[in-house]
Design a protein around this motif. Structure first.
Motif, short mmCIF file in Angstrom:
data_model
loop_
_atom_site.label_atom_id
_atom_site.label_comp_id
_atom_site.label_asym_id
_atom_site.label_seq_id
_atom_site.Cartn_x
_atom_site.Cartn_y
_atom_site.Cartn_z
N THR A 32 0.82 -1.19 0.00
CA THR A 32 0.00 0.00 0.00
C THR A 32 0.86 1.24 0.00
O THR A 32 1.86 1.32 0.70
CB THR A 32 -0.91 0.02 1.25
OG1 THR A 32 -1.74 -1.13 1.22
CG2 THR A 32 -1.79 1.26 1.27
N HIS A 72 -15.35 4.43 -6.35
CA HIS A 72 -14.47 4.20 -5.20
C HIS A 72 -13.07 3.79 -5.61
O HIS A 72 -12.08 4.34 -5.12
CB HIS A 72 -15.11 3.13 -4.31
CG HIS A 72 -14.30 2.73 -3.13
ND1 HIS A 72 -14.62 1.63 -2.35
CD2 HIS A 72 -13.19 3.25 -2.58
CE1 HIS A 72 -13.74 1.52 -1.37
NE2 HIS A 72 -12.86 2.48 -1.50
N ARG A 73 -12.97 2.82 -6.53
CA ARG A 73 -11.67 2.32 -6.95
C ARG A 73 -11.48 2.46 -8.45
O ARG A 73 -12.43 2.34 -9.22
CB ARG A 73 -11.48 0.86 -6.54
CG ARG A 73 -11.29 0.65 -5.05
CD ARG A 73 -11.29 -0.81 -4.68
NE ARG A 73 -11.03 -1.00 -3.25
CZ ARG A 73 -11.36 -2.08 -2.57
NH1 ARG A 73 -11.94 -3.10 -3.19
NH2 ARG A 73 -11.10 -2.16 -1.29
N ARG A 97 -6.24 1.99 -7.44
CA ARG A 97 -6.21 3.25 -6.71
C ARG A 97 -7.51 3.39 -5.94
O ARG A 97 -8.61 3.33 -6.49
CB ARG A 97 -6.07 4.41 -7.68
CG ARG A 97 -6.21 5.81 -7.07
CD ARG A 97 -4.91 6.28 -6.50
NE ARG A 97 -4.96 7.70 -6.15
CZ ARG A 97 -3.94 8.36 -5.62
NH1 ARG A 97 -2.78 7.73 -5.40
NH2 ARG A 97 -4.05 9.63 -5.33
N ASP A 98 -7.41 3.57 -4.61
CA ASP A 98 -8.57 3.82 -3.76
C ASP A 98 -8.80 5.32 -3.71
O ASP A 98 -8.00 6.06 -3.13
CB ASP A 98 -8.33 3.25 -2.36
CG ASP A 98 -9.59 3.27 -1.51
OD1 ASP A 98 -10.27 4.32 -1.48
OD2 ASP A 98 -9.88 2.27 -0.85
N GLN A 99 -9.88 5.78 -4.29
CA GLN A 99 -10.12 7.21 -4.37
C GLN A 99 -10.58 7.82 -3.05
O GLN A 99 -10.55 9.03 -2.88
CB GLN A 99 -11.16 7.51 -5.46
CG GLN A 99 -10.61 7.36 -6.87
CD GLN A 99 -9.48 8.35 -7.12
OE1 GLN A 99 -8.30 8.01 -6.96
NE2 GLN A 99 -9.82 9.57 -7.49
N ARG A 100 -10.99 7.00 -2.10
CA ARG A 100 -11.40 7.53 -0.80
C ARG A 100 -10.21 7.78 0.11
O ARG A 100 -10.22 8.69 0.93
CB ARG A 100 -12.39 6.57 -0.13
CG ARG A 100 -13.71 6.42 -0.88
CD ARG A 100 -14.61 5.38 -0.25
NE ARG A 100 -15.84 5.22 -1.02
CZ ARG A 100 -16.73 4.26 -0.79
NH1 ARG A 100 -16.51 3.37 0.17
NH2 ARG A 100 -17.82 4.19 -1.53
N THR A 101 -9.20 6.96 -0.03
CA THR A 101 -8.03 7.09 0.84
C THR A 101 -6.81 7.61 0.10
O THR A 101 -5.83 8.01 0.75
CB THR A 101 -7.67 5.73 1.47
OG1 THR A 101 -7.26 4.82 0.42
CG2 THR A 101 -8.87 5.13 2.20
N GLN A 103 -4.85 5.69 -1.61
CA GLN A 103 -3.86 4.63 -1.62
C GLN A 103 -3.79 3.95 -2.98
O GLN A 103 -4.81 3.73 -3.64
CB GLN A 103 -4.20 3.58 -0.56
CG GLN A 103 -4.13 4.13 0.86
CD GLN A 103 -4.55 3.07 1.88
OE1 GLN A 103 -5.25 2.12 1.55
NE2 GLN A 103 -4.11 3.24 3.11
N GLY A 122 -15.81 -3.74 -6.99
CA GLY A 122 -14.46 -3.30 -6.65
C GLY A 122 -13.59 -4.34 -6.00
O GLY A 122 -12.47 -4.04 -5.57
N SER A 143 -9.01 -7.75 -1.74
CA SER A 143 -8.92 -7.78 -0.28
C SER A 143 -7.98 -8.85 0.24
O SER A 143 -7.41 -8.70 1.33
CB SER A 143 -10.32 -8.00 0.32
OG SER A 143 -10.86 -9.24 -0.09
#
Length: 365
Positions: A32, A72-73, A97-101, A103, A122, A143
Motif C-alpha cells: 500500500t 471508489h476504486r 487506486r482507492d479514491q477515498r483514501t 492509496q 471493486g 482484499s
C-alpha cells in the motif's frame, strides 16, 4: 458489464473471481502507498492519479483505466517505477487506486497485455498475460490477494467481461487447430457454461455481459454486425443496426437495456426493449455509464474537446478533456459523476512535466 478497450491482443478486461477463488493459491499481501488525502474527500475537476505516494508524478507512461460504478476504486496499468514504495523494474504492471483514501497498490507480478479492469463491486481485478504460447486471464481478489486463471483449457482466452458480482464470466476462446476460429462462452461460478456464438474467423467479438449476467452483446467482426443474446430465453436478437449497415460494438449497459455501437462516423445507442435508437452524429462512442444514461464520446471533425460526456436524457454535454485524450469502456461511473482517461497533455493539471501519458479522473459535481 465491464470490458476492455481495444488493443493488439485483447479487449479491456473486467473479470471477477467466483467460487474458484476458494481453491486459488494466495499471493503476498498487496503493498500500500500512503497518501495525504483525507478519507472520503471528494473534489470536482481533474486529478492525476498515476502518481507516487508523495503525490509526485509517475516517471514513465501510464494507461488504460477502469472505474467502479460508485467511483471508489480505479485500476490502470503503468510502467512507472515510483507509484508504490517497493517500485518495479519498469515493465508494465497493474495498479488499483482507492479514491477515498488515495492509496495505490500493485496487483500481481505479471505484465498485462492490456490494461486491467475492475469488477462492479471493486473486489476483483483482471487482465490478460502471456502464458507460454497462449494468453491467460489472471484474476485477483483485492482484499486477499488470491489469484486464479480463467478456464479456457489449452486454448487462449481473450476479451472477457463479467457480471456485476462476478458469478458469470463471458469471454472468447481462440482456436488455432484444425483452423483458426473462436467461440464466445459464458461461464458461471458453479461450473456450468453456455456457448453464445461460433465464428470461423478471429476478428474481435467484444462480448459485453450485463450486470445480472443475463444478456451478452457481441459483434461478428467479420460481417460487421452487432447482436444481443438472452441466456434466459436462449434467443439472439440482431443485427441491431439493421441488415444493410456495418457496425462495431462499443458496450452494453449494466442493466442490459442499451447497446452502444459505432457505424460510419456516427454513434448509436440502441434501446433493447423498445428497439428505438438514439443517434449521436459525428462522434466515436467510447463508453456508457452503468445506468445507460451517459455516453462518453470523442467528437469527430472538430477542433474542440478530446472527450465529452453526454446526458442522453437531456442532450447536454460536459467537457471531460479539452486536450487530446483516450479512454476505454468502463471509464464512466454511475450517473456520469466520474470519468477516467489518459492523455499526454501537460496542461490538465499543474506540474505535469514528465512528458508521458498519465491517467486522470474528471469529477463532476
Amino acid at each position: 458489464m465491464r470490458r476492455n478497450a481495444k488493443s493488439s491482443t485483447t479487449r479491456r478486461v473486467r473479470v471477477a473471481l467466483s467460487t474458484a477463488v476458494a481453491v486459488c493459491a494466495a499471493t503476498a499481501v498487496l503493498p500500500t502507498a500512503a497518501s495525504a488525502r483525507p478519507v472520503g474527500h471528494r473534489t470536482t475537476g481533474v486529478e492525476r492519479i498515476s502518481v507516487a505516494p508523495d503525490g509526485t508524478q509517475g516517471d514513465a507512461h501510464s494507461a488504460g483505466a477502469s472505474i467502479m460504478p460508485d467511483g471508489h476504486r480505479i485500476v490502470f496499468s503503468s510502467s512507472a517505477t515510483n507509484l508504490t514504495p517497493e517500485g518495479t523494474t519498469g515493465d508494465d504492471r497493474a495498479y488499483v487506486r482507492d479514491q477515498r483514501t488515495g492509496q495505490t497498490r500493485r496487483i500481481g507480478p505479471y505484465s498485462p497485455l492490456d490494461p486491467p479492469v475492475i469488477s462492479g463491486n471493486g473486489e476483483y481485478v483482471a487482465y490478460p498475460v502471456q502464458w507460454v504460447n497462449n494468453v491467460r486471464i489472471r484474476q485477483y481478489q483485492v482484499s486477499t490477494g488470491y489469484t486464479a486463471s480463467a478456464n479456457c483449457s489449452s486454448h487462449s482466452c481473450d476479451q472477457p467481461s463479467s457480471s456485476a458480482d462476478g458469478s458469470s464470466l463471458a469471454f472468447v476462446v481462440l482456436f488455432r487447430q484444425p483452423s483458426s476460429g473462436q467461440r464466445i462462452e459464458v461461464h458461471d461460478g458453479d461450473g456450468t457454461k453456455k456457448t453464445v456464438a461460433d465464428f470461423a474467423h478471429t476478428h474481435e467479438s467484444r462480448p459485453s455481459l450485463s450486470g445480472d449476467g443475463r444478456y451478452v452483446a457481441y459483434q461478428d467482426g467479420g460481417a460487421g454486425d452487432v447482436f444481443v443474446w438472452d441466456r434466459v430465453g436462449g434467443t439472439t436478437t440482431g443485427p441491431v443496426e439493421g441488415p444493410s449497415t456495418a457496425a462495431a460494438l462499443v458496450q452494453l449497459s449494466d442493466d442490459g437495456s442499451k447497446v452502444v455501437y459505432v457505424s460510419g462516423s456516427d454513434t448509436y445507442v440502441h434501446d433493447v426493449p423498445s428497439g428505438t435508437v438514439h443517434l449521436v452524429p459525428n462522434a466515436r462512442g467510447v463508453a456508457i455509464d452503468p445506468t445507460g444514461h451517459h455516453l462518453l464520446y470523442a467528437p469527430l471533425g472538430t477542433s474542440g474537446a478530446g472527450l465529452k460526456l453526454r446526458d442522453l436524457r437531456t442532450g447536454t454535454d460536459q467537457i471531460v478533456s479539452n486536450q487530446p485524450a483516450t479512454a476505454g469502456t468502463d471509464a464512466v461511473s454511475a450517473g456520469g459523476r466520474d470519468v477516467v482517461f489518459q492523455s499526454t497533455a501537460d496542461d490538465l493539471v499543474p506540474g505535469d512535466t514528465n512528458g508521458k501519458s498519465d491517467v486522470f479522473v474528471r469529477r463532476f459535481p
